[in-house]
Design an enzyme around this catalytic site. Sequence first.
Site, mmCIF file in Angstrom:
data_model
loop_
_atom_site.group_PDB
_atom_site.id
_atom_site.type_symbol
_atom_site.label_atom_id
_atom_site.label_comp_id
_atom_site.label_asym_id
_atom_site.label_seq_id
_atom_site.Cartn_x
_atom_site.Cartn_y
_atom_site.Cartn_z
ATOM 1 N N ASP A 219 -37.086 -43.915 -94.365
ATOM 2 C CA ASP A 219 -38.527 -43.757 -94.517
ATOM 3 C C ASP A 219 -38.749 -42.308 -94.944
ATOM 4 O O ASP A 219 -37.844 -41.470 -94.822
ATOM 5 C CB ASP A 219 -39.209 -44.058 -93.178
ATOM 6 C CG ASP A 219 -40.689 -43.747 -93.199
ATOM 7 O OD1 ASP A 219 -41.384 -44.220 -94.121
ATOM 8 O OD2 ASP A 219 -41.149 -43.021 -92.296
ATOM 9 N N ASP B 117 -42.423 -40.161 -94.989
ATOM 10 C CA ASP B 117 -43.401 -39.410 -94.187
ATOM 11 C C ASP B 117 -43.137 -39.619 -92.699
ATOM 12 O O ASP B 117 -43.086 -40.751 -92.216
ATOM 13 C CB ASP B 117 -44.824 -39.854 -94.533
ATOM 14 C CG ASP B 117 -45.213 -39.482 -95.957
ATOM 15 O OD1 ASP B 117 -44.573 -38.576 -96.512
ATOM 16 O OD2 ASP B 117 -46.132 -40.102 -96.505
ATOM 17 N N ASP C 75 -39.572 -43.593 -88.179
ATOM 18 C CA ASP C 75 -40.298 -42.943 -87.087
ATOM 19 C C ASP C 75 -41.448 -43.797 -86.568
ATOM 20 O O ASP C 75 -41.983 -43.509 -85.496
ATOM 21 C CB ASP C 75 -40.865 -41.592 -87.556
ATOM 22 C CG ASP C 75 -42.058 -41.761 -88.492
ATOM 23 O OD1 ASP C 75 -43.168 -41.285 -88.156
ATOM 24 O OD2 ASP C 75 -41.901 -42.395 -89.550
ATOM 25 N N LYS D 20 -44.330 -52.696 -95.335
ATOM 26 C CA LYS D 20 -43.932 -52.714 -93.925
ATOM 27 C C LYS D 20 -45.130 -53.150 -93.078
ATOM 28 O O LYS D 20 -46.253 -52.779 -93.396
ATOM 29 C CB LYS D 20 -43.487 -51.313 -93.493
ATOM 30 C CG LYS D 20 -42.347 -50.724 -94.324
ATOM 31 C CD LYS D 20 -42.129 -49.251 -93.945
ATOM 32 C CE LYS D 20 -41.145 -48.583 -94.869
ATOM 33 N NZ LYS D 20 -40.945 -47.146 -94.559
ATOM 34 N N THR E 277 -40.627 -46.277 -98.874
ATOM 35 C CA THR E 277 -41.874 -45.646 -98.465
ATOM 36 C C THR E 277 -43.091 -46.518 -98.735
ATOM 37 O O THR E 277 -43.088 -47.320 -99.676
ATOM 38 C CB THR E 277 -42.048 -44.299 -99.200
ATOM 39 O OG1 THR E 277 -43.309 -43.712 -98.867
ATOM 40 C CG2 THR E 277 -41.964 -44.494 -100.714
ATOM 41 N N SER E 278 -44.115 -46.336 -97.917
ATOM 42 C CA SER E 278 -45.383 -47.024 -98.148
ATOM 43 C C SER E 278 -46.271 -46.209 -99.080
ATOM 44 O O SER E 278 -47.384 -46.630 -99.396
ATOM 45 C CB SER E 278 -46.103 -47.252 -96.806
ATOM 46 O OG SER E 278 -45.324 -48.081 -95.976
#
Length: 233
Positions: A28, A30, A179, A154, A122-123
Amino acid sequence: MIFTVSWHDHVVTSDLVQSGPRKYVLFDVDGTLIDAVNNQRRVWATWAGQYGLDADEVYRVALRTRPMETFAEVAPGHDPRECLAVLHELEDEDVRSGVYTAFDGASELLGTLPWGVWALVTSNYEHRVRGRFTRTGLPVPRVIVDAAAVAEGKPSPVPYLLAAEQLGAQPENCLVIEDAPSGVEAGLRAGMTVWGVNAAFAVAGVHRHFASLREAVPDILAFARLEGSAGVG
């Protein structure tokens, strides 16, 4: 790893042999590699201000929902496409002018993992990830699965499964570093090993928990069978 040496015409040659299937690491971004909490909070506060909304409440909702869901909850009377356009403009400006910090250990970790065994999932959007990595000096991998690459984000397993496919990896040979609960769920549903970092308490379901990324670096490299290696990123 097994280090073998062969002799031929008095010339020593060496081959690095890795036993077992190749291992891969999916990150991931951020909150895992880059500390963007203040940036996200600032962007959402500015967005909320433009719509006369309470910044703290908007951010609270944004933390657990995707943007279009956030708009539906906090600004139901506004055109969600307009809301998204405003948000994107603010986020792009933040990438250009905001201050970003890579978590301790990120540069060493990504610089040691060989090319082709790690990816970003990543989103966010790829151009912003690349901008943030440029600002922080982090290397960029061959595979980046972003919000535009998948129809389901996600906690769907789709983003992580796509990253594995693009790396040529089987899910059972992949380690996910996350995270957030939604990312942890995505990795678990993809059938991968999931480790949590940068949180005081373990996210439900993780196979291992580390309070910081720095703490996890030796174990991540060990998973990738790079103990003591100086590898190239």
